[in-house]
Scaffold this motif. Sequence first.
Motif, PDB file in Angstrom:
ATOM      1  N   VAL A  42      -2.235  11.361   1.473  1.00  0.00           N
ATOM      2  CA  VAL A  42      -2.179  10.517   2.660  1.00  0.00           C
ATOM      3  C   VAL A  42      -2.714   9.127   2.354  1.00  0.00           C
ATOM      4  O   VAL A  42      -3.456   8.923   1.395  1.00  0.00           O
ATOM      5  CB  VAL A  42      -2.984  11.121   3.834  1.00  0.00           C
ATOM      6  N   LEU A  43      -2.347   8.191   3.220  1.00  0.00           N
ATOM      7  CA  LEU A  43      -2.768   6.794   3.124  1.00  0.00           C
ATOM      8  C   LEU A  43      -3.275   6.340   4.484  1.00  0.00           C
ATOM      9  O   LEU A  43      -2.599   6.555   5.496  1.00  0.00           O
ATOM     10  CB  LEU A  43      -1.571   5.929   2.696  1.00  0.00           C
ATOM     11  N   ASP A  46       8.123  14.863   2.903  1.00  0.00           N
ATOM     12  CA  ASP A  46       7.683  13.529   3.285  1.00  0.00           C
ATOM     13  C   ASP A  46       7.669  13.466   4.813  1.00  0.00           C
ATOM     14  O   ASP A  46       8.716  13.547   5.451  1.00  0.00           O
ATOM     15  CB  ASP A  46       8.638  12.481   2.695  1.00  0.00           C
ATOM     16  N   THR A  75       2.495  11.653   3.002  1.00  0.00           N
ATOM     17  CA  THR A  75       2.710  10.997   4.287  1.00  0.00           C
ATOM     18  C   THR A  75       1.926   9.696   4.386  1.00  0.00           C
ATOM     19  O   THR A  75       0.792   9.609   3.923  1.00  0.00           O
ATOM     20  CB  THR A  75       2.324  11.929   5.465  1.00  0.00           C
ATOM     21  N   ASN A  76       2.597   8.709   4.954  1.00  0.00           N
ATOM     22  CA  ASN A  76       1.967   7.456   5.363  1.00  0.00           C
ATOM     23  C   ASN A  76       1.989   7.494   6.886  1.00  0.00           C
ATOM     24  O   ASN A  76       2.898   6.967   7.509  1.00  0.00           O
ATOM     25  CB  ASN A  76       2.769   6.273   4.808  1.00  0.00           C
ATOM     26  N   LEU A 116      -6.441   6.090  -0.246  1.00  0.00           N
ATOM     27  CA  LEU A 116      -5.436   7.102  -0.525  1.00  0.00           C
ATOM     28  C   LEU A 116      -6.177   8.357  -0.953  1.00  0.00           C
ATOM     29  O   LEU A 116      -7.080   8.296  -1.797  1.00  0.00           O
ATOM     30  CB  LEU A 116      -4.492   6.645  -1.638  1.00  0.00           C
ATOM     31  N   LEU A 142       0.943   4.319  -2.789  1.00  0.00           N
ATOM     32  CA  LEU A 142       0.924   5.751  -2.499  1.00  0.00           C
ATOM     33  C   LEU A 142       2.065   6.466  -3.211  1.00  0.00           C
ATOM     34  O   LEU A 142       1.868   7.522  -3.818  1.00  0.00           O
ATOM     35  CB  LEU A 142       1.020   5.984  -0.993  1.00  0.00           C
ATOM     36  N   ARG A 199      -7.488  -0.066   2.128  1.00  0.00           N
ATOM     37  CA  ARG A 199      -6.792   1.215   2.249  1.00  0.00           C
ATOM     38  C   ARG A 199      -7.500   2.275   1.405  1.00  0.00           C
ATOM     39  O   ARG A 199      -8.085   1.975   0.366  1.00  0.00           O
ATOM     40  CB  ARG A 199      -5.338   1.111   1.773  1.00  0.00           C
ATOM     41  N   ASP A 238       0.816  -1.211   0.000  1.00  0.00           N
ATOM     42  CA  ASP A 238       0.000   0.000   0.000  1.00  0.00           C
ATOM     43  C   ASP A 238       0.854   1.267   0.000  1.00  0.00           C
ATOM     44  O   ASP A 238       0.513   2.257  -0.658  1.00  0.00           O
ATOM     45  CB  ASP A 238      -1.004   0.005   1.147  1.00  0.00           C
ATOM     46  N   ALA A 239       1.994   1.251   0.700  1.00  0.00           N
ATOM     47  CA  ALA A 239       2.895   2.406   0.670  1.00  0.00           C
ATOM     48  C   ALA A 239       3.477   2.593  -0.724  1.00  0.00           C
ATOM     49  O   ALA A 239       3.639   3.730  -1.194  1.00  0.00           O
ATOM     50  CB  ALA A 239       4.003   2.240   1.694  1.00  0.00           C
ATOM     51  N   LEU A 260       9.006   6.564   0.376  1.00  0.00           N
ATOM     52  CA  LEU A 260       8.193   7.527  -0.363  1.00  0.00           C
ATOM     53  C   LEU A 260       9.045   8.651  -0.945  1.00  0.00           C
ATOM     54  O   LEU A 260       8.821   9.080  -2.082  1.00  0.00           O
ATOM     55  CB  LEU A 260       7.108   8.101   0.545  1.00  0.00           C
TER      56      LEU A 260
END
Length: 240
Positions: A158-159, A44, A112-113, A197, A30, A195, A26-27, A52
């Motif tokens: 964002v996530l 970040d 950002t995560n 995003l 993103l 998730r 998932d990251a 990221l």
Amino acid sequence: MARNSSFKFKQFTIQQDQCAMKVCTDACVLGAWADVKDADRILDIGTGTGLLALMVAQRNTYARIDAVEIDAEAFYQAGENVEKSPFHDRIVLYHSAIQEFESTYQYDVIITNPPFFQSDLLSPINKKNIAHHAKSLDFDELIHSIDRLLKPDGRFNVLFPVDEGKRFRQKAEKAGWVVSQKLTLYHHDGKRPFRELMTFCRPEAAHHEEVGKVLHIYHNGETEYNPAFRELLRDFYLKF
């Protein structure tokens, strides 16, 4: 995604043995999806391994990127990952909580995560608490930090897990932000989304109504990657 001590991408490698948060699918979505076009300066927040920041640097070939990380071991490992990458001259890391981070300029884009799970039980492992829980950065603090560091016409990406994302969106909209685009992520058809995003901006910078899309990682169960997922990650994943 396997939790190996390192993860090799097409243009850089992530060492992650010192980080609580490992490279995860998932990251990566993103990093490949976030709106970073036409940005000269990108921030970040909570960079972790530096994933990221490095993905964004590959996609936007001229932006200067600042990456902030509160955990000392993650900060040093991110520094090693950045230094060994082709993008090291455009990424600067800061060992700081975002609430205490000061910048002489504002950013065009923030990505950002952030810490998840505002209300879940805490892990006995403190590093995992920092990474997974909003113990060191709650939603209000994150929104305030973004408001302070983002240009008036800037946007942030964002996530979140789906339920956490709904709660964050409510707080962000109450603070005056609007969603300009959203991607809902599924493992495969028939599964619940896991998730969300989102890209936020201020109302005066919103040029169109919210654009919402969905993405399935797999099709035909979990035996084949979805073509849209392959296309999104093809510049990063070796197997694509």
